[in-house]
Design a protein around this motif. Structure first.
Motif, short mmCIF file in Angstrom:
data_model
loop_
_atom_site.label_atom_id
_atom_site.label_comp_id
_atom_site.label_asym_id
_atom_site.label_seq_id
_atom_site.Cartn_x
_atom_site.Cartn_y
_atom_site.Cartn_z
N LEU A 13 1.01 -1.47 0.29
CA LEU A 13 0.47 -0.40 0.11
C LEU A 13 0.95 1.06 0.12
N GLY A 14 2.03 1.81 0.76
CA GLY A 14 2.78 1.96 0.74
C GLY A 14 3.62 2.67 -0.61
N ALA A 15 4.06 1.73 -1.88
CA ALA A 15 3.64 1.79 -2.77
C ALA A 15 2.70 2.89 -3.94
N TYR A 16 2.01 2.18 -3.72
CA TYR A 16 0.91 2.72 -4.54
C TYR A 16 0.76 3.96 -3.67
N GLY A 66 1.61 2.42 -11.21
CA GLY A 66 1.04 1.98 -10.44
C GLY A 66 0.39 0.44 -11.28
N PHE A 67 -0.29 1.05 -12.67
CA PHE A 67 -0.91 -0.09 -13.83
C PHE A 67 -0.05 -1.49 -13.36
N ILE A 68 1.39 -1.34 -13.86
CA ILE A 68 1.60 -2.46 -13.84
C ILE A 68 2.41 -2.64 -13.13
N LEU A 338 -7.42 6.36 -1.56
CA LEU A 338 -6.65 5.42 -3.03
C LEU A 338 -7.43 5.05 -3.72
N GLU A 339 -7.23 5.46 -5.51
CA GLU A 339 -8.72 3.79 -6.14
C GLU A 339 -8.39 3.14 -6.20
N HIS A 340 -9.01 2.11 -6.52
CA HIS A 340 -9.10 0.90 -6.09
C HIS A 340 -7.96 -0.12 -4.36
N HIS A 341 -8.84 0.65 -3.54
CA HIS A 341 -7.67 0.81 -2.69
C HIS A 341 -8.59 -0.76 -1.91
N GLU A 342 -9.38 -0.82 -2.03
CA GLU A 342 -9.91 -2.32 -1.08
C GLU A 342 -9.89 -3.54 -2.30
N ARG A 343 -9.40 -3.20 -3.75
CA ARG A 343 -9.29 -4.39 -4.42
C ARG A 343 -7.39 -4.77 -4.16
N ARG A 344 -6.75 -3.60 -4.20
CA ARG A 344 -5.47 -3.73 -4.17
C ARG A 344 -4.91 -3.93 -2.33
N LEU A 345 -6.01 -3.90 -1.56
CA LEU A 345 -5.50 -4.40 -0.32
C LEU A 345 -5.81 -5.43 0.08
N ALA A 346 -6.73 -6.37 -0.69
CA ALA A 346 -7.04 -7.49 -1.08
C ALA A 346 -6.11 -8.42 -2.06
N LEU A 347 -5.27 -7.48 -2.46
CA LEU A 347 -3.99 -8.40 -3.02
C LEU A 347 -2.91 -8.26 -2.47
N ALA A 348 -2.74 -7.37 -2.27
CA ALA A 348 -1.38 -7.24 -0.57
C ALA A 348 -1.38 -8.61 0.31
#
Length: 365
Positions: A13-16, A66-68, A338-348
């Motif tokens: 999350l820090g990177a995003y 962030g996309f990559i 942060l856009e898409h924070h829920e999806r990105r946190l789920a990935l993490a």
């Protein structure tokens, strides 16, 4: 959530967040212009100005890095590890069709020199993967391989192998590759719970000596010279110098020394340089992380307010400080904005689960 899971989620999350925080004020090399546009101190997500980089995007959205990073994380979590062919296919199918070879275009509103060169060789010249990397001296690969550093943090040899291989997809300068692999090794140590301090380089050099990290320990008794040839870079001992690993502790000592601190810390961009090259970016990133440790907010805001290539500076520093402080150190406004924070946190969190599963099985792949 365990401490290890917290550090993993914090790094990702820090990177995003770092990438998105710098989207609006990206690439202002005249600091007076930056301050006139965004005020004396940027504290949150902002929108890019019309006619500038990333114009048309909204506050909290990501640049192309962030996309990559999304693509690599999706590949890692779906395949439960690094599958290079799958990641390359995602670039071919998802990223490259959206590019046209010009800079001010593509997901995130800007496409780096490194990705443009890879796109040209892959799409227009139809070269195979393995023959499309270019000589751009930027942190382009570092901005995605941080996911590999987190995924393989408990397996340093695998971390180094996968990071160097992934970097070589788009960047073939061996100095860039060495510095990128060194950054990943530092991040991996932080995810393991090691401190960022004057002893960091010593711990990394111990991994060189046991063959885990692909650097030649030139001062070790009995060491021969590394064999020549670019094909050797993925094997332990074949980056010709360990200096990229030694940099971090030198800078950590400076950050802790009252006699040579940079005040205010955002001026790290003036000391190490504002441009995009790895030799400007990595020292500044290490300084901010060593200076602020788990204070993610301070590190990110000083990275962003320093101008220049602040997007890479904030993204890479955000990963380091996020690994130190964990997700709990992340300001809630940064997560929610942060856009898409829920999806990105789920990935993490999925990634963290895979790391824990490897830890339980003591896997080294």
């Amino acid at each position: 959530m365990t401490e290890l899971e917290d550090r993993i989620c914090g790094a990702i999350l820090g990177a995003y967040i770092g990438d998105a925080l710098a989207l609006g004020p990206h690439w202002y090399y005249q600091l007076d212009e930056l301050r006139a546009t965004y005020g004396p101190w940027i504290t949150d997500y902002t929108e890019p100005q019309p006619g500038r980089y990333h114009a048309g995007l909204k506050a909290g959205q990501s640049g192309q890095a962030g996309f990559i990073l999304d693509l690599l994380l999706q590949s890692l979590t779906e395949h439960k590890g690094y599958d290079e062919a799958d990641f390359c296919q995602r670039l071919d199918d998802t990223l490259f069709p959206q590019l046209d070879g010009t800079p001010m275009q593509g997901p995130g509103g800007y496409t780096s020199q490194s990705i443009r060169e890879t796109w040209r060789k892959r799409t227009l010249e139809h070269r195979p993967w393995g023959q499309v990397a270019g000589l751009a001296d930027t942190t382009e690969a570092a901005e995605r391989i941080l996911a590999l550093a987190v995924r393989y943090a408990l397996q340093p040899a695998s971390l180094a192998r996968h990071v160097s291989s992934n970097t070589a997809l788009t960047q073939c300068d061996t100095t860039v590759m060495a510095m990128t692999t060194a950054y990943a090794s530092v991040l991996g140590g932080l995810v393991r719970g090691e401190p960022l301090d004057a002893e960091t380089s010593g711990r990394l050099m111990a991994l060189v000596r046991d063959g885990s990290l692909p650097f030649h320990s030139v001062t070790s008794a009995g060491e021969g010279t590394p064999p020549p040839g670019p094909e050797a870079i993925h094997h332990a001992g074949h980056f010709p110098s360990p200096d990229a690993l030694l940099t971090v502790s030198c800078i950590a000592r400076a950050a802790a020394d009252p006699g040579c601190q940079i005040e205010p810390a955002w001026k790290v961009s003036l000391v190490y340089g504002m441009p995009c090259a790895v030799y400007h970016q990595f020292p500044a990133v290490y300084y901010l992380a060593a200076r602020f440790q788990g204070d993610v907010e301070s590190a990110l805001l000083h990275a962003v307010n320093g101008g220049g290539q602040n997007q890479a500076r904030a993204m890479l520093a955000g990963a380091l400080c996020g690994a130190i402080g964990g997700l709990q150190a992340m300001p809630e406004r940064f997560i929610q904005g942060l856009e898409h924070h829920e999806r990105r946190l789920a990935l993490a969190r999925t990634l963290a689960g895979q790391v824990l599963a490897d830890q339980a099985g003591s896997v080294e792949t």
